[in-house]
Motif scaffolding. Structure first.
Motif, PDB file in Angstrom:
ATOM      1  N   LEU A   6      -7.297 -44.349 -26.475  1.00 39.38           N
ATOM      2  CA  LEU A   6      -8.598 -44.130 -25.850  1.00 39.38           C
ATOM      3  C   LEU A   6      -8.608 -42.823 -25.073  1.00 39.38           C
ATOM      4  O   LEU A   6      -9.619 -42.123 -25.027  1.00 39.38           O
ATOM      5  N   GLY A   7      -7.486 -42.513 -24.444  1.00 40.66           N
ATOM      6  CA  GLY A   7      -7.339 -41.279 -23.694  1.00 40.66           C
ATOM      7  C   GLY A   7      -5.878 -40.922 -23.580  1.00 40.66           C
ATOM      8  O   GLY A   7      -5.031 -41.810 -23.442  1.00 40.66           O
ATOM      9  N   CYS A   8      -5.566 -39.635 -23.646  1.00 41.05           N
ATOM     10  CA  CYS A   8      -4.160 -39.221 -23.625  1.00 41.05           C
ATOM     11  C   CYS A   8      -3.947 -37.926 -22.856  1.00 41.05           C
ATOM     12  O   CYS A   8      -2.865 -37.341 -22.904  1.00 41.05           O
ATOM     13  N   SER A   9      -4.962 -37.455 -22.141  1.00 41.66           N
ATOM     14  CA  SER A   9      -4.829 -36.212 -21.392  1.00 41.66           C
ATOM     15  C   SER A   9      -3.951 -36.436 -20.161  1.00 41.66           C
ATOM     16  O   SER A   9      -4.115 -37.429 -19.436  1.00 41.66           O
ATOM     17  N   GLY A  10      -3.027 -35.542 -19.927  1.00 37.55           N
ATOM     18  CA  GLY A  10      -2.085 -35.701 -18.832  1.00 37.55           C
ATOM     19  C   GLY A  10      -2.627 -35.243 -17.497  1.00 37.55           C
ATOM     20  O   GLY A  10      -3.251 -34.185 -17.394  1.00 37.55           O
ATOM     21  N   SER A  11      -2.405 -36.045 -16.468  1.00 41.32           N
ATOM     22  CA  SER A  11      -2.694 -35.712 -15.064  1.00 41.32           C
ATOM     23  C   SER A  11      -4.177 -35.718 -14.716  1.00 41.32           C
ATOM     24  O   SER A  11      -4.559 -36.155 -13.627  1.00 41.32           O
ATOM     25  N   VAL A  12      -5.017 -35.235 -15.593  1.00 32.49           N
ATOM     26  CA  VAL A  12      -6.474 -35.251 -15.389  1.00 32.49           C
ATOM     27  C   VAL A  12      -7.143 -35.491 -16.740  1.00 32.49           C
ATOM     28  O   VAL A  12      -6.543 -35.258 -17.793  1.00 32.49           O
ATOM     29  N   ALA A  13      -8.387 -35.932 -16.710  1.00 29.14           N
ATOM     30  CA  ALA A  13      -9.158 -35.993 -17.950  1.00 29.14           C
ATOM     31  C   ALA A  13      -9.397 -34.572 -18.447  1.00 29.14           C
ATOM     32  O   ALA A  13      -9.523 -33.631 -17.656  1.00 29.14           O
ATOM     33  N   VAL A  32      -4.692 -55.991 -25.193  1.00 24.48           N
ATOM     34  CA  VAL A  32      -4.172 -55.481 -23.922  1.00 24.48           C
ATOM     35  C   VAL A  32      -4.597 -54.031 -23.764  1.00 24.48           C
ATOM     36  O   VAL A  32      -4.487 -53.229 -24.705  1.00 24.48           O
ATOM     37  N   LEU A  33      -5.059 -53.688 -22.580  1.00 26.50           N
ATOM     38  CA  LEU A  33      -5.352 -52.307 -22.213  1.00 26.50           C
ATOM     39  C   LEU A  33      -4.214 -51.795 -21.346  1.00 26.50           C
ATOM     40  O   LEU A  33      -3.919 -52.363 -20.293  1.00 26.50           O
ATOM     41  N   LEU A  34      -3.563 -50.719 -21.813  1.00 24.30           N
ATOM     42  CA  LEU A  34      -2.478 -50.087 -21.057  1.00 24.30           C
ATOM     43  C   LEU A  34      -3.055 -48.908 -20.283  1.00 24.30           C
ATOM     44  O   LEU A  34      -3.419 -47.891 -20.875  1.00 24.30           O
ATOM     45  N   ASP A  35      -3.180 -49.054 -18.983  1.00 24.74           N
ATOM     46  CA  ASP A  35      -3.726 -48.026 -18.093  1.00 24.74           C
ATOM     47  C   ASP A  35      -5.212 -47.785 -18.376  1.00 24.74           C
ATOM     48  O   ASP A  35      -5.700 -48.027 -19.476  1.00 24.74           O
ATOM     49  N   ILE A  36      -5.913 -47.319 -17.333  1.00 31.23           N
ATOM     50  CA  ILE A  36      -7.351 -47.076 -17.477  1.00 31.23           C
ATOM     51  C   ILE A  36      -7.731 -45.917 -16.555  1.00 31.23           C
ATOM     52  O   ILE A  36      -8.322 -46.081 -15.487  1.00 31.23           O
ATOM     53  N   GLY A  37      -7.377 -44.715 -16.989  1.00 29.20           N
ATOM     54  CA  GLY A  37      -7.657 -43.512 -16.228  1.00 29.20           C
ATOM     55  C   GLY A  37      -9.099 -43.059 -16.377  1.00 29.20           C
ATOM     56  O   GLY A  37      -9.903 -43.688 -17.078  1.00 29.20           O
ATOM     57  N   PRO A  38      -9.469 -41.953 -15.730  1.00 32.32           N
ATOM     58  CA  PRO A  38     -10.842 -41.455 -15.772  1.00 32.32           C
ATOM     59  C   PRO A  38     -11.331 -41.211 -17.195  1.00 32.32           C
ATOM     60  O   PRO A  38     -10.668 -40.542 -17.990  1.00 32.32           O
ATOM     61  N   VAL A 233      -0.084 -34.735 -22.391  1.00 32.62           N
ATOM     62  CA  VAL A 233      -0.061 -33.278 -22.226  1.00 32.62           C
ATOM     63  C   VAL A 233      -1.345 -32.878 -21.510  1.00 32.62           C
ATOM     64  O   VAL A 233      -2.439 -33.230 -21.962  1.00 32.62           O
ATOM     65  N   PRO A 234      -1.277 -32.174 -20.388  1.00 35.00           N
ATOM     66  CA  PRO A 234      -2.487 -31.835 -19.629  1.00 35.00           C
ATOM     67  C   PRO A 234      -3.359 -30.827 -20.370  1.00 35.00           C
ATOM     68  O   PRO A 234      -2.912 -30.178 -21.329  1.00 35.00           O
ATOM     69  N   PRO A 235      -4.630 -30.670 -19.950  1.00 37.53           N
ATOM     70  CA  PRO A 235      -5.539 -29.743 -20.643  1.00 37.53           C
ATOM     71  C   PRO A 235      -5.010 -28.313 -20.704  1.00 37.53           C
ATOM     72  O   PRO A 235      -5.334 -27.581 -21.638  1.00 37.53           O
ATOM     73  N   TRP A 236      -4.215 -27.916 -19.726  1.00 38.61           N
ATOM     74  CA  TRP A 236      -3.656 -26.559 -19.705  1.00 38.61           C
ATOM     75  C   TRP A 236      -2.303 -26.489 -20.434  1.00 38.61           C
ATOM     76  O   TRP A 236      -1.697 -25.433 -20.509  1.00 38.61           O
ATOM     77  N   GLY A 237      -1.846 -27.618 -20.983  1.00 39.09           N
ATOM     78  CA  GLY A 237      -0.554 -27.659 -21.646  1.00 39.09           C
ATOM     79  C   GLY A 237      -0.620 -27.203 -23.091  1.00 39.09           C
ATOM     80  O   GLY A 237      -1.693 -26.929 -23.643  1.00 39.09           O
ATOM     81  N   ASP A 238       0.534 -27.131 -23.712  1.00 37.92           N
ATOM     82  CA  ASP A 238       0.673 -26.637 -25.084  1.00 37.92           C
ATOM     83  C   ASP A 238       1.235 -27.761 -25.948  1.00 37.92           C
ATOM     84  O   ASP A 238       2.439 -28.020 -25.939  1.00 37.92           O
TER      85      ASP A 238
END
Length: 265
Positions: A6-13, A32-38, A233-238
């Motif tokens: 559902l979402g995989c961006s690191g540290s922030v959406a 089962v839902l594993l974590d539920i970030g922004p 991997v965060p939005p600024w990551g590679d």
């Protein structure tokens, strides 16, 4: 077993993905839902076959990028006019989870939200050494068996292993620095969903926080898993760099996670 990213961006959406959230469905009726970030609740609404009121929730840890949509999930479960929860589900997480989440949904600082009307809250129990399903502490969550091991992070955090009724298994690293515990815990799993927040290597990065693609690949190789999925991997990551790092250590199947990805194994 089916795993929906559902979402995989690191540290922030990020611009193309919510923060951490993974939906697990087995051969039975439970999920089962594993974590539920922004952003994860939005993705749940947009994904066919997912009912936000009809799943158990397992938390790896309580950082905002892994739990911030939970108060909104409570609103959905309690007040949706046609799709509110009709039963209590299991919430499994760190020892600090209940206090943390009760405050996140509170009306006032001195009036924490009592979530026991809709969730049965339990705390992770950990084992140590090489994983053995017959002796490792576990929780039954719906149709699944859920195991935990300690992660290395800046807060109380856990590695999570899930088995379904058909004998399939996968391990979710959550957020962790490199640790021998991960390879021991993931021994023989079908899939390792592993963070690679530091990119290709951890050289020059802060200690005690995250893993690199190279470290994720090494853990997958030592564990003997079939498939490695790189995530967080965060939005600024590679992402390409994280993949290169993993490929140096692991010669099995490597997938880079993206929002909306569906994996069946």
């Amino acid at each position: 077993m089916e795993l929906i990213v559902l979402g995989c961006s690191g540290s922030v959406a990020g611009p193309d993905s919510p923060a951490s959230g993974y939906f697990v469905r087995g051969s039975g009726q439970e999920s089962v839902l594993l974590d539920i970030g922004p952003g994860v609740l939005t993705a749940m609404q947009a994904t066919e076959g997912i009912e936000p009121s009809e799943c158990h929730v397992v938390f790896s840890h309580m950082h905002a990028d892994h739990c911030l949509d939970f108060p909104s999930l409570l609103v959905w479960r309690r007040f949706h006019p046609t799709a509110a929860a009709t039963r209590t589900h299991t919430l499994l997480g760190p020892a600090i989870a209940q206090q943390h989440l009760s405050m996140a949904g509170a009306d006032y600082p001195d009036s924490p939200d009592d979530i026991s009307d809709t969730f049965d809250v339990r705390v992770h129990e950990v084992g140590f050494g090489v994983f053995d399903a017959n002796s490792w502490p576990s929780h039954t969550v719906g149709d699944f068996q859920v195991f935990a091991a300690p992660a290395v992070h800046t807060t109380e955090a856990y590695l999570t292993r899930i088995h379904d009724a058909q004998g399939k298994s996968f391990v979710y690293s959550g957020d962790t620095a490199a640790t021998d515990t991960l390879a021991q815990f993931a021994q023989g799993a079908d899939l390792l969903l592993c963070e690679a927040g530091w990119g290709e290597t951890s050289e020059g990065k802060p200690t005690g926080m995250h893993m690199s693609g190279q470290e994720a690949g090494r853990a997958a190789a030592e564990a003997g898993v079939t498939t490695l999925v790189l995530t967080h991997v965060p939005p600024w990551g590679d992402k390409d760099a994280a993949l290169r790092g993993a490929q140096r250590e692991f010669d099995g199947e490597i997938i880079v996670a993206h929002a909306g990805m569906v994996l069946n194994f």
